[in-house]
Write a protein that holds these residues in place. Structure first.
Motif, PDB file in Angstrom:
ATOM      1  N   GLY A   5       0.819  -1.211   0.000  1.00 58.86           N
ATOM      2  CA  GLY A   5       0.000   0.000   0.000  1.00 58.86           C
ATOM      3  C   GLY A   5       0.849   1.256   0.000  1.00 58.86           C
ATOM      4  O   GLY A   5       0.547   2.233  -0.690  1.00 58.86           O
ATOM      5  N   LYS A   6       1.939   1.239   0.746  1.00 60.88           N
ATOM      6  CA  LYS A   6       2.841   2.394   0.795  1.00 60.88           C
ATOM      7  C   LYS A   6       3.527   2.597  -0.551  1.00 60.88           C
ATOM      8  O   LYS A   6       3.715   3.731  -0.993  1.00 60.88           O
ATOM      9  N   VAL A   7       3.881   1.513  -1.201  1.00 58.78           N
ATOM     10  CA  VAL A   7       4.515   1.611  -2.516  1.00 58.78           C
ATOM     11  C   VAL A   7       3.519   2.143  -3.536  1.00 58.78           C
ATOM     12  O   VAL A   7       3.834   3.033  -4.334  1.00 58.78           O
ATOM     13  N   LEU A   8       2.298   1.624  -3.499  1.00 59.56           N
ATOM     14  CA  LEU A   8       1.284   2.054  -4.463  1.00 59.56           C
ATOM     15  C   LEU A   8       0.820   3.482  -4.238  1.00 59.56           C
ATOM     16  O   LEU A   8       0.328   4.127  -5.173  1.00 59.56           O
ATOM     17  N   ASP A   9       0.961   3.986  -3.012  1.00 59.17           N
ATOM     18  CA  ASP A   9       0.581   5.374  -2.710  1.00 59.17           C
ATOM     19  C   ASP A   9       1.217   6.364  -3.679  1.00 59.17           C
ATOM     20  O   ASP A   9       0.609   7.348  -4.073  1.00 59.17           O
ATOM     21  N   ARG A  10       2.443   6.082  -4.065  1.00 58.29           N
ATOM     22  CA  ARG A  10       3.175   7.002  -4.947  1.00 58.29           C
ATOM     23  C   ARG A  10       2.578   7.067  -6.349  1.00 58.29           C
ATOM     24  O   ARG A  10       2.770   8.043  -7.052  1.00 58.29           O
ATOM     25  N   PHE A  11       1.867   6.005  -6.766  1.00 55.90           N
ATOM     26  CA  PHE A  11       1.363   5.930  -8.132  1.00 55.90           C
ATOM     27  C   PHE A  11      -0.101   6.359  -8.269  1.00 55.90           C
ATOM     28  O   PHE A  11      -0.594   6.487  -9.382  1.00 55.90           O
ATOM     29  N   VAL A  12      -0.776   6.559  -7.154  1.00 55.43           N
ATOM     30  CA  VAL A  12      -2.183   6.956  -7.192  1.00 55.43           C
ATOM     31  C   VAL A  12      -2.254   8.453  -7.467  1.00 55.43           C
ATOM     32  O   VAL A  12      -1.680   9.250  -6.725  1.00 55.43           O
ATOM     33  N   PRO A  13      -2.966   8.851  -8.542  1.00 53.97           N
ATOM     34  CA  PRO A  13      -3.061  10.284  -8.854  1.00 53.97           C
ATOM     35  C   PRO A  13      -3.787  11.059  -7.743  1.00 53.97           C
ATOM     36  O   PRO A  13      -4.590  10.491  -6.996  1.00 53.97           O
ATOM     37  N   ASN A  14      -3.509  12.334  -7.655  1.00 56.38           N
ATOM     38  CA  ASN A  14      -4.124  13.182  -6.618  1.00 56.38           C
ATOM     39  C   ASN A  14      -5.641  13.163  -6.695  1.00 56.38           C
ATOM     40  O   ASN A  14      -6.314  13.230  -5.671  1.00 56.38           O
ATOM     41  N   SER A  15      -6.177  13.063  -7.909  1.00 52.88           N
ATOM     42  CA  SER A  15      -7.637  13.073  -8.052  1.00 52.88           C
ATOM     43  C   SER A  15      -8.280  11.821  -7.449  1.00 52.88           C
ATOM     44  O   SER A  15      -9.448  11.844  -7.074  1.00 52.88           O
ATOM     45  N   LEU A  16      -7.538  10.721  -7.339  1.00 52.68           N
ATOM     46  CA  LEU A  16      -8.072   9.476  -6.775  1.00 52.68           C
ATOM     47  C   LEU A  16      -7.670   9.260  -5.311  1.00 52.68           C
ATOM     48  O   LEU A  16      -8.050   8.254  -4.716  1.00 52.68           O
ATOM     49  N   GLN A  17      -6.912  10.191  -4.737  1.00 43.18           N
ATOM     50  CA  GLN A  17      -6.482  10.044  -3.343  1.00 43.18           C
ATOM     51  C   GLN A  17      -7.647   9.933  -2.359  1.00 43.18           C
ATOM     52  O   GLN A  17      -7.574   9.120  -1.439  1.00 43.18           O
ATOM     53  N   PRO A  18      -8.764  10.716  -2.525  1.00 41.27           N
ATOM     54  CA  PRO A  18      -9.875  10.543  -1.583  1.00 41.27           C
ATOM     55  C   PRO A  18     -10.437   9.112  -1.598  1.00 41.27           C
ATOM     56  O   PRO A  18     -10.723   8.557  -0.536  1.00 41.27           O
ATOM     57  N   LEU A  19     -10.576   8.515  -2.761  1.00 44.33           N
ATOM     58  CA  LEU A  19     -11.042   7.127  -2.843  1.00 44.33           C
ATOM     59  C   LEU A  19      -9.996   6.183  -2.260  1.00 44.33           C
ATOM     60  O   LEU A  19     -10.323   5.277  -1.502  1.00 44.33           O
ATOM     61  N   TRP A  20      -8.746   6.392  -2.591  1.00 43.80           N
ATOM     62  CA  TRP A  20      -7.653   5.537  -2.145  1.00 43.80           C
ATOM     63  C   TRP A  20      -7.542   5.525  -0.619  1.00 43.80           C
ATOM     64  O   TRP A  20      -7.310   4.480  -0.016  1.00 43.80           O
ATOM     65  N   ASN A  21      -7.757   6.678   0.008  1.00 39.21           N
ATOM     66  CA  ASN A  21      -7.607   6.792   1.463  1.00 39.21           C
ATOM     67  C   ASN A  21      -8.918   6.672   2.225  1.00 39.21           C
ATOM     68  O   ASN A  21      -8.944   6.822   3.440  1.00 39.21           O
ATOM     69  N   HIS A  22     -10.003   6.395   1.543  1.00 39.01           N
ATOM     70  CA  HIS A  22     -11.317   6.258   2.180  1.00 39.01           C
ATOM     71  C   HIS A  22     -11.319   5.053   3.132  1.00 39.01           C
ATOM     72  O   HIS A  22     -10.630   4.056   2.878  1.00 39.01           O
ATOM     73  N   PRO A  23     -12.072   5.115   4.244  1.00 39.80           N
ATOM     74  CA  PRO A  23     -12.133   3.986   5.180  1.00 39.80           C
ATOM     75  C   PRO A  23     -12.657   2.697   4.549  1.00 39.80           C
ATOM     76  O   PRO A  23     -12.422   1.614   5.073  1.00 39.80           O
ATOM     77  N   ALA A  24     -13.367   2.805   3.427  1.00 44.75           N
ATOM     78  CA  ALA A  24     -13.831   1.608   2.722  1.00 44.75           C
ATOM     79  C   ALA A  24     -13.202   1.557   1.326  1.00 44.75           C
ATOM     80  O   ALA A  24     -13.784   1.052   0.381  1.00 44.75           O
ATOM     81  N   GLY A  25     -12.009   2.087   1.209  1.00 39.97           N
ATOM     82  CA  GLY A  25     -11.323   2.154  -0.079  1.00 39.97           C
ATOM     83  C   GLY A  25     -10.568   0.885  -0.421  1.00 39.97           C
ATOM     84  O   GLY A  25     -10.628  -0.121   0.298  1.00 39.97           O
ATOM     85  N   PRO A  26      -9.828   0.915  -1.537  1.00 37.67           N
ATOM     86  CA  PRO A  26      -9.134  -0.277  -2.041  1.00 37.67           C
ATOM     87  C   PRO A  26      -8.064  -0.851  -1.123  1.00 37.67           C
ATOM     88  O   PRO A  26      -7.568  -1.937  -1.373  1.00 37.67           O
TER      89      PRO A  26
END
Length: 119
Positions: A5-26
């Motif tokens: 998850g920490k590695v993939l954090d770098r590749f997630v675009p800023n526009s998808l960060q809210p979904l990525w960091n959501h409590p029910a996210g990926p």
């Protein structure tokens, strides 16, 4: 968070960060459990054309019952899991339709074999 998850954090675009960091996210099971259950919906849709004599009333009945339970559960947990709710409602609809078909078939089959109905 896992190392992946920490590695993939770098590749997630800023526009998808809210979904990525959501409590029910990926990054949580709250995302992946409903995602995998969509396979049951697809299988149910594929079974709509199955001959009714091949539909298992017990299997479809238990799937319908568990869909009701999980739909309710998805609304009482925190955070509310709308994707789990949606997939279970669709499972309920597809398996419930199969239950209806199987019950109608069994009732008509029983009536046709009943000696009282012979003319």
């Amino acid at each position: 968070m896992s190392k992946l998850g920490k590695v993939l954090d770098r590749f997630v675009p800023n526009s998808l960060q809210p979904l990525w960091n959501h409590p029910a996210g990926p990054q949580t099971i709250f995302f992946w459990a409903p995602a995998v259950k969509w396979g049951l919906v697809l299988a149910g849709l594929g079974d709509l054309n199955r001959p009714v004599e091949n539909v298992s009333l017990k299997q479809c009945g238990s799937l319908t019952a568990t869909a009701i339970v999980w739909s309710r559960f998805s609304m009482v947990i925190v955070p509310k899991n709308w994707s789990l709710f949606a997939v279970n409602v669709l499972i309920f609809l597809t398996s419930g339709y199969q239950v209806m078909r199987a019950v109608r078939f069994q009732m008509s089959d029983t009536e046709s074999k009943d000696p009282k109905n012979k003319k």
